[in-house]
Scaffold this active site. Structure first.
Site, mmCIF file in Angstrom:
data_model
loop_
_atom_site.group_PDB
_atom_site.id
_atom_site.type_symbol
_atom_site.label_atom_id
_atom_site.label_comp_id
_atom_site.label_asym_id
_atom_site.label_seq_id
_atom_site.Cartn_x
_atom_site.Cartn_y
_atom_site.Cartn_z
ATOM 1 N N LEU A 254 0.834 -1.206 0.000
ATOM 2 C CA LEU A 254 0.000 0.000 0.000
ATOM 3 C C LEU A 254 0.867 1.255 0.000
ATOM 4 O O LEU A 254 0.597 2.204 -0.741
ATOM 5 C CB LEU A 254 -0.923 -0.006 1.237
ATOM 6 N N ALA B 127 3.341 -2.402 9.315
ATOM 7 C CA ALA B 127 2.658 -3.380 10.168
ATOM 8 C C ALA B 127 3.357 -4.728 10.081
ATOM 9 O O ALA B 127 4.080 -5.011 9.116
ATOM 10 C CB ALA B 127 1.199 -3.540 9.738
ATOM 11 N N ASP C 167 -10.001 -5.274 8.255
ATOM 12 C CA ASP C 167 -11.304 -5.918 8.491
ATOM 13 C C ASP C 167 -11.202 -6.980 9.584
ATOM 14 O O ASP C 167 -12.213 -7.392 10.147
ATOM 15 C CB ASP C 167 -11.819 -6.553 7.188
ATOM 16 N N TYR D 174 -3.453 -10.984 15.265
ATOM 17 C CA TYR D 174 -3.244 -9.860 14.333
ATOM 18 C C TYR D 174 -4.371 -8.830 14.494
ATOM 19 O O TYR D 174 -4.109 -7.629 14.666
ATOM 20 C CB TYR D 174 -3.189 -10.398 12.905
ATOM 21 N N LYS E 135 -4.102 -4.965 15.863
ATOM 22 C CA LYS E 135 -4.481 -3.814 15.035
ATOM 23 C C LYS E 135 -5.569 -2.994 15.745
ATOM 24 O O LYS E 135 -5.560 -1.768 15.673
ATOM 25 C CB LYS E 135 -4.955 -4.273 13.654
HETATM 26 N N1 NAP Z 1 -2.095 -6.943 3.086
HETATM 27 C C1 NAP Z 1 -3.382 -6.997 3.376
HETATM 28 O O1 NAP Z 1 -4.122 -7.840 2.835
HETATM 29 C C2 NAP Z 1 -3.992 -6.028 4.360
HETATM 30 C C3 NAP Z 1 -5.357 -6.141 4.667
HETATM 31 C C4 NAP Z 1 -5.933 -5.236 5.557
HETATM 32 C C5 NAP Z 1 -5.149 -4.239 6.133
HETATM 33 N N2 NAP Z 1 -3.828 -4.178 5.842
HETATM 34 C C6 NAP Z 1 -3.029 -3.126 6.479
HETATM 35 O O2 NAP Z 1 -2.543 -2.290 5.444
HETATM 36 C C7 NAP Z 1 -1.257 -1.777 5.810
HETATM 37 C C8 NAP Z 1 -0.283 -2.010 4.667
HETATM 38 O O3 NAP Z 1 -0.179 -3.421 4.403
HETATM 39 P P1 NAP Z 1 0.674 -3.961 3.175
HETATM 40 O O4 NAP Z 1 -0.081 -5.057 2.548
HETATM 41 O O5 NAP Z 1 1.137 -2.799 2.354
HETATM 42 O O6 NAP Z 1 1.901 -4.619 3.963
HETATM 43 P P2 NAP Z 1 3.440 -4.736 3.523
HETATM 44 O O7 NAP Z 1 3.563 -4.797 2.040
HETATM 45 O O8 NAP Z 1 4.026 -5.842 4.339
HETATM 46 O O9 NAP Z 1 4.043 -3.332 3.969
HETATM 47 C C9 NAP Z 1 4.336 -3.042 5.305
HETATM 48 C C10 NAP Z 1 5.620 -2.240 5.325
HETATM 49 O O10 NAP Z 1 5.911 -1.906 6.682
HETATM 50 C C11 NAP Z 1 7.295 -2.097 6.912
HETATM 51 N N3 NAP Z 1 7.484 -2.436 8.309
HETATM 52 C C12 NAP Z 1 7.201 -3.621 8.920
HETATM 53 N N4 NAP Z 1 7.529 -3.558 10.213
HETATM 54 C C13 NAP Z 1 8.019 -2.297 10.428
HETATM 55 C C14 NAP Z 1 8.535 -1.641 11.572
HETATM 56 N N5 NAP Z 1 8.625 -2.267 12.754
HETATM 57 N N6 NAP Z 1 8.950 -0.349 11.446
HETATM 58 C C15 NAP Z 1 8.887 0.275 10.252
HETATM 59 N N7 NAP Z 1 8.436 -0.302 9.128
HETATM 60 C C16 NAP Z 1 7.993 -1.586 9.227
HETATM 61 C C17 NAP Z 1 7.683 -3.255 6.009
HETATM 62 O O11 NAP Z 1 9.060 -3.201 5.739
HETATM 63 P P3 NAP Z 1 9.916 -4.586 5.643
HETATM 64 O O12 NAP Z 1 9.153 -5.479 4.721
HETATM 65 O O13 NAP Z 1 11.228 -4.146 5.130
HETATM 66 O O14 NAP Z 1 9.948 -5.104 7.039
HETATM 67 C C18 NAP Z 1 6.823 -3.009 4.773
HETATM 68 O O15 NAP Z 1 7.485 -2.210 3.828
HETATM 69 C C19 NAP Z 1 -0.905 -2.437 7.145
HETATM 70 O O16 NAP Z 1 -1.246 -1.573 8.186
HETATM 71 C C20 NAP Z 1 -1.810 -3.658 7.210
HETATM 72 O O17 NAP Z 1 -2.102 -4.018 8.540
HETATM 73 C C21 NAP Z 1 -3.240 -5.037 4.962
#
Ligand code: NAP
Length: 294
Positions: free
Chosen positions: A13, A62, A104, A127, A131
């Site tokens: 995202l 996250a 969700d 999880y 959140k």
């Molecule tokens: N993916 C889904 O299906 C989904 C669904 C609902 C809500 N969400 C929410 O949407 C948001 C974005 O998700 P996404 O899918 O984009 O996830 P993502 O691709 O895993 O991106 C999360 C980013 O956060 C970084 N990160 C992780 N731990 C960290 C820390 N301790 N300090 C600083 N940076 C950190 C990661 O870096 P590294 O990889 O280098 O650690 C990664 O670049 C999150 O809040 C998630 O909870 C996601």
């Protein structure tokens, strides 16, 4: 010109959000990847955000691996809740709007219809609990905050925390002629991260606060999603429907955590397009669309 900082900028995202905000050219956009900031370390948060002094901070960082959160609850709460609190406290000190991306999975999936922002959360896995704790801490710590709940994201970057996205996993299995077992008793609202980024930008323009649901419209089971992916991608493969019990994931998932927004219409912000259209757009963006995908 406002300064917008995005934490988790290299993620699925976050990367779409940074690209979209930069394309629109209205703000100075500062991308903060995990190399630039560790949200679980208050000194790192203070130093990174003190240097940037954003007007708006969007926290996309996250610990997103839902099954691993069951085994590592300390890490889940440290990143998703306590880390979110450190970020929100830094925002309060500089009077920045703090945006926290949530999920969700704060709901238990028992409602029987889609959840609105008015519904009471009740997470059923670590999880989701971490959140929801993050949501509460952000709202408590920062008077100007926005919680945006989204779901089942797919984007070109792929969830870094999950080694890709569901679409790529399904297409790869079809290409290898591997069996494709997909859960057919869990409903979700698949959401294109570019669409979520665009919706988020619209919310920022209106300086929205509180809680807002932001997913592509409609819902399906993961099995229906897989079938549609294979159909649109022109892959000659048939997934096998299994129950979540047969699938045997470590974390329980809500049976139906589809979201709908009651807040977007009064703000005159369009709900996001149907997930099927978003899927087609994703397949075009990644060069995989076929006749059916158009
Ligand atoms: N993916 C889904 O299906 C989904 C669904 C609902 C809500 N969400 C929410 O949407 C948001 C974005 O998700 P996404 O899918 O984009 O996830 P993502 O691709 O895993 O991106 C999360 C980013 O956060 C970084 N990160 C992780 N731990 C960290 C820390 N301790 N300090 C600083 N940076 C950190 C990661 O870096 P590294 O990889 O280098 O650690 C990664 O670049 C999150 O809040 C998630 O909870 C996601």
């Amino acid at each position: 010109m406002s300064t917008v900082a995005v934490i988790g900028s290299a993620g699925q995202l976050g990367s779409d959000l940074v690209a979209l905000l930069r394309e629109s050219g209205r703000d100075k956009v500062v991308a903060l990847s995990h190399r630039d900031i560790e949200v679980a370390n208050p000194r790192s948060v203070r130093s990174a955000l003190g240097a940037v002094r954003p007007d708006i901070l969007i926290n996309c960082a996250a610990f997103v691996r839902v099954d691993d959160c069951e085994d590592q609850p300390e890490t889940a709460f440290l990143v998703n809740a306590v880390g979110a609190l450190y970020v929100a406290q830094a925002c309060r000190e500089s009077n920045a709007l703090c945006v926290y991306i949530s999920t969700d999975y704060v709901f238990d999936g028992q409602k029987g219809t889609s959840y609105t922002e008015e519904d009471c959360p009740h997470p059923i896995n670590v999880y989701g609990a971490s959140k929801l704790a993050g949501e509460h801490l952000v709202r408590q710590a920062c008077p100007r905050s926005l919680v945006v709940r989204t779901a089942s994201l797919f984007g070109v970057t792929g969830a870094r925390g999950k080694d890709g996205n569901f679409i790529e996993a399904i297409i790869a299995k079809a290409q290898r002629a591997d069996p494709i077992r997909v859960v057919d008793d869990i409903r979700t609202s698949p959401t294109y991260s570019r669409d979520a980024a665009a919706g988020l930008e619209a919310l920022l323009r209106q300086e929205t606060t509180g809680v807002v649901h932001l997913t592509n419209s409609g819902a399906c089971t993961w099995y229906e999603f897989a079938r549609t992916i294979l159909d649109y991608a022109g892959a000659d493969a048939t997934p096998q429907a299994v129950s979540s019990r047969e699938y045997g994931a470590r974390a329980r998932r809500p049976a139906d955590s589809t979201l709908v927004s009651a807040r977007l219409p009064p703000l005159h912000i369009n709900r996001l397009r149907p997930w099927q259209e978003a899927l087609k757009a994703y397949l075009i963006e990644t060069g995989r669309a076929t006749r059916k995908g158009h």
